[in-house]
Design a protein around this motif. Sequence first.
Motif, PDB file in Angstrom:
ATOM      1  N   ASP A  67       0.825  -1.212   0.000  1.00 19.54           N
ATOM      2  CA  ASP A  67       0.000   0.000   0.000  1.00 19.54           C
ATOM      3  C   ASP A  67       0.857   1.259   0.000  1.00 19.54           C
ATOM      4  O   ASP A  67       0.475   2.273  -0.546  1.00 19.54           O
ATOM      5  N   TYR A  68       1.967   1.172   0.652  1.00 17.89           N
ATOM      6  CA  TYR A  68       2.809   2.353   0.795  1.00 17.89           C
ATOM      7  C   TYR A  68       4.129   2.081   0.076  1.00 17.89           C
ATOM      8  O   TYR A  68       5.037   1.459   0.621  1.00 17.89           O
ATOM      9  N   PRO A  69       4.218   2.515  -1.187  1.00 20.44           N
ATOM     10  CA  PRO A  69       5.323   2.051  -2.024  1.00 20.44           C
ATOM     11  C   PRO A  69       6.613   2.836  -1.897  1.00 20.44           C
ATOM     12  O   PRO A  69       7.483   2.709  -2.741  1.00 20.44           O
ATOM     13  N   GLU A  70       6.746   3.640  -0.863  1.00 19.96           N
ATOM     14  CA  GLU A  70       7.958   4.436  -0.758  1.00 19.96           C
ATOM     15  C   GLU A  70       8.941   3.815   0.231  1.00 19.96           C
ATOM     16  O   GLU A  70       8.546   3.407   1.325  1.00 19.96           O
TER      17      GLU A  70
ATOM     18  N   THR B  43       8.095   4.275 -11.217  1.00 20.26           N
ATOM     19  CA  THR B  43       7.776   3.166 -10.314  1.00 20.26           C
ATOM     20  C   THR B  43       6.990   2.101 -11.060  1.00 20.26           C
ATOM     21  O   THR B  43       6.090   2.410 -11.830  1.00 20.26           O
ATOM     22  N   PRO B  69       7.301  10.544  -3.815  1.00 23.26           N
ATOM     23  CA  PRO B  69       7.400   9.866  -5.104  1.00 23.26           C
ATOM     24  C   PRO B  69       6.232   8.951  -5.451  1.00 23.26           C
ATOM     25  O   PRO B  69       6.331   8.147  -6.347  1.00 23.26           O
ATOM     26  N   GLU B  70       5.117   9.086  -4.760  1.00 22.44           N
ATOM     27  CA  GLU B  70       4.003   8.190  -5.054  1.00 22.44           C
ATOM     28  C   GLU B  70       2.945   8.895  -5.912  1.00 22.44           C
ATOM     29  O   GLU B  70       2.580  10.033  -5.647  1.00 22.44           O
ATOM     30  N   ARG B  72      -0.755   9.325  -6.812  1.00 16.78           N
ATOM     31  CA  ARG B  72      -2.088   9.058  -6.250  1.00 16.78           C
ATOM     32  C   ARG B  72      -3.190   9.455  -7.224  1.00 16.78           C
ATOM     33  O   ARG B  72      -4.161   8.747  -7.404  1.00 16.78           O
TER      34      ARG B  72
END
Lengths: 206, 206
Positions: A67-70, B43, B69-70, B72
Amino acid sequence: MPEPTASARVELRCSGSGGQGILLAATIIAEAATALGRRVVQTQSYGPEARGGASKAEVIIAEEPIDYPEVRRPDVSLVLSQAAYEKYAADTRPGGLLIYDSGLVEADPGAAGVTHCGLPFTQVATDELGKKVVTNIIALGALVARSGVLPADAVEEAVLSRVPPRFRELNEKAYRLGLRLAAGAADAETTTKDGLTPTTAPAPGS
Amino acid sequence: MPEPTASARVELRCSGSGGQGILLAATIIAEAATALGRRVVQTQSYGPEARGGASKAEVIIAEEPIDYPEVRRPDVSLVLSQAAYEKYAADTRPGGLLIYDSGLVEADPGAAGVTHCGLPFTQVATDELGKKVVTNIIALGALVARSGVLPADAVEEAVLSRVPPRFRELNEKAYRLGLRLAAGAADAETTTKDGLTPTTAPAPGS
């Protein structure tokens, strides 16, 4: 470092300068984990800092959807340049593992509780294989052997499926050299909880 | 959609099923943006959902270092499968652009204020070039032409530098076909603020 459990989320960061094959190393880890049925997110940064300075490629491996790709605190950091060390080393999670090229990086083990493992990847690539270009694959072997994040044979398969046929033998040698190098490096590790200077392993045969 | 300014952060998400070349499309965008001196984070996700189901590859482009860097709410979404549409389409930012393969995706323009642009990428790849494999490059051309996130010629250079020499001509044709397809698709767009069904453009020559 503690052996990661199968269900744990593991964060890895490979860092170095442009042309050191950081992205390929991370991609191979990602592909090996995918082939094992894990969830994987891979991230790479481009831009001014990736040319000449410190670049990074990251992989998150988990059993569950991510869920949290960082990546914020890598469990395992691979560092192939001084600039990358200075920029990223301190992010390594306490209890984590920092693997670096001892010929290129002057490590300052200020981060408490991070196991430092310095090995002369570039020197070994040049001296043993005559090919500096496989430094990243040697480092990958050492990372796999020391961290235990993935089975060594699964990563070897991913290495071989990534490189063109005529370079397979060279890369297989490089990868296995990395595995052996790390296996002989137990003495070279220092958990820097008390600020000990990490020792580095000599190149095999030297 | 509003033309992004040079200083804006732009989020793109390419999605589809395995084998559609989603990752290559995103990589080309990332490399083109890097060559233009932008900051870029790319990513990609692997894992069970990337095999057969809906996979995605994302790119963030900015002028400044990218702290978060995500992706959303993508400003631009490229969608090449129904599963990807159902999983990801609704994330598109209001005011954003959603480009999809009208031969593979039945769009349900429920997202308010998102411009839908459906074009028959796979059909055009097969009918015009006899090569379904370049569907992603046609879609990339359409994305660049419609979104304006990067100059068309910069992306074309990135396409050509990514593919092996013997496939350059085919990919150049595919990319330019995508540019033209999008240029002729102005009528095919529907801003779905009032739930209009988006129309789709016919294949050239049909």
